[in-house]
Design a protein around this motif. Structure first.
Motif, PDB file in Angstrom:
ATOM      1  N   GLY A  79       0.827  -1.216   0.000  1.00  0.00           N
ATOM      2  CA  GLY A  79       0.000   0.000   0.000  1.00  0.00           C
ATOM      3  C   GLY A  79       0.857   1.260   0.000  1.00  0.00           C
ATOM      4  N   MET A  80       0.248   2.356  -0.456  1.00  0.00           N
ATOM      5  CA  MET A  80       0.997   3.596  -0.686  1.00  0.00           C
ATOM      6  C   MET A  80       0.773   4.656   0.386  1.00  0.00           C
ATOM      7  N   CYS A  81      -0.031   4.353   1.427  1.00  0.00           N
ATOM      8  CA  CYS A  81      -0.394   5.418   2.365  1.00  0.00           C
ATOM      9  C   CYS A  81      -0.046   5.089   3.814  1.00  0.00           C
ATOM     10  N   ALA A  83      -0.989   2.621   5.508  1.00  0.00           N
ATOM     11  CA  ALA A  83      -2.190   2.130   6.208  1.00  0.00           C
ATOM     12  C   ALA A  83      -1.980   0.780   6.873  1.00  0.00           C
ATOM     13  N   ALA A  84      -0.942   0.042   6.467  1.00  0.00           N
ATOM     14  CA  ALA A  84      -0.740  -1.298   7.030  1.00  0.00           C
ATOM     15  C   ALA A  84       0.439  -1.325   8.006  1.00  0.00           C
ATOM     16  N   THR A  85       0.947  -0.148   8.365  1.00  0.00           N
ATOM     17  CA  THR A  85       2.114  -0.081   9.258  1.00  0.00           C
ATOM     18  C   THR A  85       1.651   0.220  10.685  1.00  0.00           C
ATOM     19  N   ARG A  96      -1.131 -10.748   9.748  1.00  0.00           N
ATOM     20  CA  ARG A  96      -0.849 -11.036   8.339  1.00  0.00           C
ATOM     21  C   ARG A  96      -1.802 -12.121   7.846  1.00  0.00           C
ATOM     22  N   LEU A  97      -2.276 -11.949   6.609  1.00  0.00           N
ATOM     23  CA  LEU A  97      -3.264 -12.889   6.082  1.00  0.00           C
ATOM     24  C   LEU A  97      -2.651 -13.953   5.165  1.00  0.00           C
ATOM     25  N   ASP A  98      -1.317 -13.976   5.050  1.00  0.00           N
ATOM     26  CA  ASP A  98      -0.650 -14.831   4.043  1.00  0.00           C
ATOM     27  C   ASP A  98      -1.149 -16.268   4.001  1.00  0.00           C
ATOM     28  N   GLY A 140       0.662  -2.976 -10.817  1.00  0.00           N
ATOM     29  CA  GLY A 140       2.102  -3.251 -10.778  1.00  0.00           C
ATOM     30  C   GLY A 140       2.516  -4.189  -9.662  1.00  0.00           C
ATOM     31  N   ALA A 141       1.778  -4.196  -8.547  1.00  0.00           N
ATOM     32  CA  ALA A 141       2.175  -5.012  -7.397  1.00  0.00           C
ATOM     33  C   ALA A 141       1.426  -6.349  -7.365  1.00  0.00           C
ATOM     34  N   GLU A 142       0.892  -6.790  -8.513  1.00  0.00           N
ATOM     35  CA  GLU A 142      -0.007  -7.958  -8.473  1.00  0.00           C
ATOM     36  C   GLU A 142       0.681  -9.258  -8.051  1.00  0.00           C
ATOM     37  N   SER A 144       2.511  -9.543  -5.425  1.00  0.00           N
ATOM     38  CA  SER A 144       2.625  -9.616  -3.964  1.00  0.00           C
ATOM     39  C   SER A 144       1.424  -9.054  -3.201  1.00  0.00           C
ATOM     40  N   CYS A 145       0.613  -8.206  -3.815  1.00  0.00           N
ATOM     41  CA  CYS A 145      -0.537  -7.690  -3.054  1.00  0.00           C
ATOM     42  C   CYS A 145      -1.606  -8.782  -2.946  1.00  0.00           C
ATOM     43  N   GLN A 146      -2.466  -8.641  -1.939  1.00  0.00           N
ATOM     44  CA  GLN A 146      -3.464  -9.687  -1.663  1.00  0.00           C
ATOM     45  C   GLN A 146      -4.883  -9.160  -1.866  1.00  0.00           C
ATOM     46  N   VAL A 147      -5.782 -10.095  -2.087  1.00  0.00           N
ATOM     47  CA  VAL A 147      -7.181  -9.715  -2.329  1.00  0.00           C
ATOM     48  C   VAL A 147      -7.746  -8.881  -1.171  1.00  0.00           C
ATOM     49  N   GLY A 148      -7.409  -9.250   0.074  1.00  0.00           N
ATOM     50  CA  GLY A 148      -7.915  -8.490   1.223  1.00  0.00           C
ATOM     51  C   GLY A 148      -7.428  -7.049   1.191  1.00  0.00           C
ATOM     52  N   GLY A 149      -6.170  -6.856   0.805  1.00  0.00           N
ATOM     53  CA  GLY A 149      -5.618  -5.500   0.672  1.00  0.00           C
ATOM     54  C   GLY A 149      -6.258  -4.772  -0.490  1.00  0.00           C
ATOM     55  N   ALA A 205     -12.306   0.345   3.475  1.00  0.00           N
ATOM     56  CA  ALA A 205     -12.237   0.765   4.889  1.00  0.00           C
ATOM     57  C   ALA A 205     -10.823   0.661   5.464  1.00  0.00           C
ATOM     58  N   GLU A 206      -9.896   0.138   4.677  1.00  0.00           N
ATOM     59  CA  GLU A 206      -8.482   0.060   5.079  1.00  0.00           C
ATOM     60  C   GLU A 206      -8.302  -0.629   6.432  1.00  0.00           C
ATOM     61  N   GLY A 207      -9.086  -1.654   6.650  1.00  0.00           N
ATOM     62  CA  GLY A 207      -8.922  -2.468   7.858  1.00  0.00           C
ATOM     63  C   GLY A 207      -9.346  -1.773   9.137  1.00  0.00           C
ATOM     64  N   GLY A 385      -1.002   7.803 -15.019  1.00  0.00           N
ATOM     65  CA  GLY A 385      -2.275   7.391 -14.430  1.00  0.00           C
ATOM     66  C   GLY A 385      -3.194   6.699 -15.395  1.00  0.00           C
ATOM     67  N   HIS A 386      -4.335   6.368 -14.824  1.00  0.00           N
ATOM     68  CA  HIS A 386      -5.353   5.613 -15.543  1.00  0.00           C
ATOM     69  C   HIS A 386      -6.354   6.652 -16.037  1.00  0.00           C
ATOM     70  N   VAL A 387      -5.907   7.487 -16.964  1.00  0.00           N
ATOM     71  CA  VAL A 387      -6.680   8.691 -17.225  1.00  0.00           C
ATOM     72  C   VAL A 387      -8.047   8.364 -17.834  1.00  0.00           C
TER      73      VAL A 387
HETATM   74  P1  FAD Z   1      -1.556  -3.771   2.345  1.00  0.00           P
HETATM   75  O1  FAD Z   1      -0.603  -2.738   1.868  1.00  0.00           O
HETATM   76  O2  FAD Z   1      -1.015  -4.864   3.155  1.00  0.00           O
HETATM   77  O3  FAD Z   1      -2.741  -3.060   3.143  1.00  0.00           O
HETATM   78  C1  FAD Z   1      -3.442  -1.980   2.597  1.00  0.00           C
HETATM   79  C2  FAD Z   1      -4.611  -1.642   3.528  1.00  0.00           C
HETATM   80  O4  FAD Z   1      -5.532  -2.714   3.559  1.00  0.00           O
HETATM   81  C3  FAD Z   1      -4.208  -1.427   4.975  1.00  0.00           C
HETATM   82  O5  FAD Z   1      -5.095  -0.508   5.556  1.00  0.00           O
HETATM   83  C4  FAD Z   1      -4.429  -2.777   5.627  1.00  0.00           C
HETATM   84  O6  FAD Z   1      -4.666  -2.659   7.018  1.00  0.00           O
HETATM   85  C5  FAD Z   1      -5.660  -3.229   4.891  1.00  0.00           C
HETATM   86  N1  FAD Z   1      -5.793  -4.676   4.759  1.00  0.00           N
HETATM   87  C6  FAD Z   1      -4.968  -5.545   4.133  1.00  0.00           C
HETATM   88  N2  FAD Z   1      -5.490  -6.776   4.145  1.00  0.00           N
HETATM   89  C7  FAD Z   1      -6.669  -6.683   4.820  1.00  0.00           C
HETATM   90  C8  FAD Z   1      -7.683  -7.602   5.168  1.00  0.00           C
HETATM   91  N3  FAD Z   1      -7.613  -8.892   4.818  1.00  0.00           N
HETATM   92  N4  FAD Z   1      -8.768  -7.153   5.859  1.00  0.00           N
HETATM   93  C9  FAD Z   1      -8.865  -5.850   6.220  1.00  0.00           C
HETATM   94  N5  FAD Z   1      -7.937  -4.942   5.910  1.00  0.00           N
HETATM   95  C10 FAD Z   1      -6.861  -5.357   5.211  1.00  0.00           C
HETATM   96  N6  FAD Z   1      -2.904   0.373  -6.275  1.00  0.00           N
HETATM   97  C11 FAD Z   1      -3.911   0.564  -7.149  1.00  0.00           C
HETATM   98  O7  FAD Z   1      -5.066   0.653  -6.751  1.00  0.00           O
HETATM   99  N7  FAD Z   1      -3.659   0.668  -8.487  1.00  0.00           N
HETATM  100  C12 FAD Z   1      -2.425   0.541  -9.010  1.00  0.00           C
HETATM  101  O8  FAD Z   1      -2.248   0.642 -10.219  1.00  0.00           O
HETATM  102  C13 FAD Z   1      -1.350   0.290  -8.110  1.00  0.00           C
HETATM  103  N8  FAD Z   1      -0.104   0.113  -8.562  1.00  0.00           N
HETATM  104  C14 FAD Z   1       0.897  -0.183  -7.685  1.00  0.00           C
HETATM  105  C15 FAD Z   1       2.171  -0.443  -8.181  1.00  0.00           C
HETATM  106  C16 FAD Z   1       3.210  -0.764  -7.306  1.00  0.00           C
HETATM  107  C17 FAD Z   1       4.576  -1.069  -7.852  1.00  0.00           C
HETATM  108  C18 FAD Z   1       2.972  -0.798  -5.906  1.00  0.00           C
HETATM  109  C19 FAD Z   1       4.063  -1.151  -4.940  1.00  0.00           C
HETATM  110  C20 FAD Z   1       1.711  -0.534  -5.418  1.00  0.00           C
HETATM  111  C21 FAD Z   1       0.670  -0.226  -6.299  1.00  0.00           C
HETATM  112  N9  FAD Z   1      -0.625   0.024  -5.826  1.00  0.00           N
HETATM  113  C22 FAD Z   1      -1.648   0.227  -6.713  1.00  0.00           C
HETATM  114  C23 FAD Z   1      -0.889   0.081  -4.373  1.00  0.00           C
HETATM  115  C24 FAD Z   1      -1.147  -1.286  -3.711  1.00  0.00           C
HETATM  116  O9  FAD Z   1      -0.609  -2.342  -4.422  1.00  0.00           O
HETATM  117  C25 FAD Z   1      -2.636  -1.497  -3.533  1.00  0.00           C
HETATM  118  O10 FAD Z   1      -3.122  -0.525  -2.635  1.00  0.00           O
HETATM  119  C26 FAD Z   1      -3.045  -2.873  -3.020  1.00  0.00           C
HETATM  120  O11 FAD Z   1      -4.444  -2.988  -3.131  1.00  0.00           O
HETATM  121  C27 FAD Z   1      -2.644  -3.124  -1.574  1.00  0.00           C
HETATM  122  O12 FAD Z   1      -2.762  -4.514  -1.302  1.00  0.00           O
HETATM  123  P2  FAD Z   1      -1.885  -5.193  -0.144  1.00  0.00           P
HETATM  124  O13 FAD Z   1      -2.308  -6.593  -0.019  1.00  0.00           O
HETATM  125  O14 FAD Z   1      -0.446  -4.960  -0.381  1.00  0.00           O
HETATM  126  O15 FAD Z   1      -2.390  -4.363   1.115  1.00  0.00           O
END
Ligand code: FAD
Length: 482
Positions: A79-81, A83-85, A96-98, A140-142, A144-149, A205-207, A385-387
C-alpha cells in the motif's frame, strides 16, 4: 528507537491460537512487516501473527479485543499510504493474512470465484484463467498484493475503464468484526436488494472496521485477442480527444487507456536502464492504449491502427507504435509498470492519487504542475495514471539533500499537497482514487471531506469498533494511533 518491553504473555497466548512458529515477537525479524513499501513509515509491534484460517483470525481478534490490544491487518504490504504499518508505540499486533491463501471455488457458469483474503492477486488471475475466465484487476504489485488488501483499498489499476474498481468486482465478503464475530456474506448473487449494503462498508475501509477473510469476486469471459499501442501527443487536450475518439470507435473493446508525462518516462529511462523505451522523448504525453475482444482473430491491430491513423490525421497524435508481437506489447506495459519503482529511486516522492472529472482534466494538469513548482521550485513533477477513468497520479519528487532536516522535507511535502488540493477541490476532484487515506492523507481528508460524510464515517466506526482497536490512527483525521 529504544526497545519497548512486550506485554507479558501476549506472544505466548497468540502462539496458543495459531502455533508458536506463526508468531514473530518484537525484534529485527519484524522489520518487513513494520515498515511500509515506500520506506516512509516505521513502526513496531507487540507481535506479528499469521493465522491459518478465518476461525483463527476470529480467535486472535477476540483475544486482542478482550485485552485491549490494537490490531493492524496486513496483506502484501504494498500500500501507498502507510495504512498497514503499526505505530511506533509497539502496542499493536500486526495480523498477516498470508496463510489464508485458498481458492475456495470457481464457477464458470456464474462467472464468480470465491477466495481466501490472503490470496495473492496474480494467483487469483491464474485460477480464473484455469476455468477460461478473466479476473480483470491488474496492477504493478499484483505479484505480492493480496485480495484483502485490494478490497480494503478499493484498488483500481489498469482495467477500471472497462471492468470497474475492486468495489464493483466484489459480490460477497466474509469479515471478522472487531469483537471477533465472523460475518458471513459470501454470496455470489448478482442482484440483492435486501436492505443496506453492509458488505460495501468494508470495501475501502483500510482495515479500520474489521478483517476481511474471504471474498466472492466477479469473473469475465477471457479475451481471445488484444492489441496494444503507445501514442504520443503534445498536449493533454489531445490525449483526452484521443480517448473520446477511441471510446467512440472501439466501445467496450477499450480496456486500458493509461498516460505518462514526458518527465515521467525520462525518470523511468534514468533509473531503470533495462526498460526499453522504443521511441524518442519529444512529445509531452504518452498514452498506452489496449483493446481486447473475446472473439479470436487478427482484427484488433488493424482496428487500433485505423483509430490511431484517424487521430494522426486530426492532428491529435504526433506518432504511434502498435505492438506487433506479445513481447512488444509486454515491453510497452513494462514501461507503464515501472513508474512506481523509478519514481521511488528518483527521490522523496510526494504522491497524489488524484481523480478529476475528465472535462476538467487538462485544466487540472496544467494548474497542478504550476502549483507544485510554486510550492517548491526544485521539485521534479511527473504524472502518470489511468486517465481513462479520470485518475491521474501527480508526483512532486524532492531531493532530500536540499532540505536541512527530515522535518523541513516533510513540511515542504505538506505544502505541496496543500497546493495540489487547492487546485483539485474547486474542480470537483477527490484526493484518493484507488490508494486510500491511510496515514499519509488523513490531514488532507480533514481539509476536503464533506463534513456530514465524515460525521457518518465516525459513527460507523464507533458502532463497529467502540474500543477503537481496529487499525487505529488510520483514515479518520482525528483517530488516535495505538
Ligand atoms: P496492504 O498494503 O497490506 O494493506 C493496505 C490496507 O488494507 C491497509 O489498511 C491494511 O490494514 C488493509 N488490509 C490488508 N489486508 C486486509 C484484510 N484482509 N482485511 C482488512 N484490511 C486489510 N494500487 C492501485 O489501486 N492501483 C495501481 O495501479 C497500483 N499500482 C501499484 C504499483 C506498485 C509497484 C505498488 C508497490 C503498489 C501499487 N498500488 C496500486 C498500491 C497497492 O498495491 C494497492 O493498494 C493494493 O491494493 C494493496 O494490497 P496489499 O495486499 O499490499 O495491502
Amino acid at each position: 528507537m529504544p526497545d519497548i518491553a512486550p506485554q507479558p504473555g501476549v506472544v505466548e497466548a497468540l502462539g496458543q491460537i495459531v502455533g508458536a512458529r506463526y508468531v514473530i515477537g518484537p525484534g529485527h525479524d519484524q522489520e518487513p512487516y513494520t515498515t511500509d513499501w515506500r520506506g516512509r513509515y516505521h513502526g513496531r509491534a507487540e507481535a506479528v501473527v499469521k493465522p491459518a484460517d478465518a476461525e483463527e483470525v476470529a480467535a486472535v481478534v477476540r483475544f486482542c479485543a478482550e485485552n485491549g490490544i490494537a490490531v493492524v491487518p496486513q496483506g502484501g504490504n504494498t500500500g501507498m499510504c502507510g495504512a498497514a504499518t503499526p505505530s511506533p508505540s509497539g502496542r499493536s499486533v500486526v495480523l498477516r493474512l498470508d496463510r489464508l491463501n485458498r481458492i475456495r471455488w470457481t464457477s464458470r457458469l456464474g462467472d464468480a470465484i470465491a477466495v481466501d483474503a490472503g490470496c495473492i492477486l496474480a494467483d487469483v488471475q491464474r485460477a480464473a484463467e484455469a476455468v477460461d475466465r478473466l479476473f480483470p484487476l491488474s496492477l504493478g504489485a499484483e505479484g505480492s498484493c493480496q485480495v484483502g488488501g485490494n478490497l480494503s483499498t478499493n484498488a483500481g489499476g489498469t482495467a477500471v475503464l472497462r471492468y470497474g474498481t475492486m468495489r464493483e468486482l466484489c459480490l460477497g465478503l466474509e469479515v471478522v468484526l472487531p469483537d471477533g464475530r465472523l460475518l458471513d456474506l459470501m454470496t455470489a448473487l448478482r442482484k440483492d436488494s435486501t436492505g443496506y449494503d453492509v458488505k460495501g462498508m468494508f470495501v475501502g475501509a483500510e482495515g479500520t472496521l474489521g478483517i476481511i477473510t474471504g471474498a466472492v469476486l466477479k469473473l469475465f469471459p477471457r479475451p481471445r485477442a488484444s492489441a496494444v499501442a503507445m501514442a504520443m501527443a503534445e498536449e493533454p487536450e489531445q490525449v483526452l480527444d484521443l480517448l473520446a475518439l477511441a471510446r467512440t470507435r472501439l466501445g467496450d473493446r477499450l480496456s486500458s487507456f493509461e498516460v505518462m508525462s514526458r518527465r515521467q518516462v525520462e525518470v523511468i529511462a534514468q533509473h531503470m536502464p533495462d526498460v526499453v523505451i522504443p521511441f524518442g522523448l519529444e512529445s509531452g504525453w504518452y498514452a498506452l492504449v489496449e483493446i481486447s475482444d473475446t472473439l479470436a482473430g487478427d482484427a484488433l491491430p488493424p482496428m487500433l491502427e485505423a483509430v490511431l491513423g484517424e487521430a494522426l490525421e486530426a492532428g491529435l497524435v504526433g506518432d504511434a507504435i502498435v505492438a506487433s508481437s506479445e513481447a512488444q506489447a509486454a515491453g510497452l506495459w513494462r514501461i507503464r509498470h515501472s513508474v512506481s519503482e523509478s519514481s521511488k529511486a528518483h527521490g522523496y516522492v510526494v504522491s497524489h492519487d488524484s481523480v478529476v472529472p475528465l472535462e476538467k482534466q487538462a485544466e487540472f494538469i496544467r494548474a497542478v504542475e504550476a502549483a507544485i513548482i510554486a510550492a517548491e521550485p526544485s521539485a521534479t513533477v511527473v504524472m502518470h495514471g489511468h486517465v481513462g477513468d479520470g485518475n491521474i497520479h501527480v508526483l512532486g519528487i524532492l531531493d532530500p539533500a536540499r532540505f536541512a532536516s527530515a522535518e523541513a522535507l516533510r513540511a515542504r511535502a505538506a505544502e505541496i499537497s496543500l497546493a495540489v488540493d487547492g487546485v483539485l477541490a474547486p474542480l470537483g476532484g477527490a484526493i484518493s482514487a484507488e490508494h486510500g487515506i491511510g496515514v499519509s492523507n488523513r490531514e488532507r481528508l480533514r481539509r476536503v471531506a464533506n463534513p456530514i460524510e465524515l460525521e457518518l464515517m465516525r459513527h460507523f466506526k464507533a458502532v463497529l469498533d467502540p474500543q477503537g482497536l481496529m487499525n487505529p490512527g488510520k483514515v479518520l483525521p482525528d483517530a488516535l494511533p495505538a
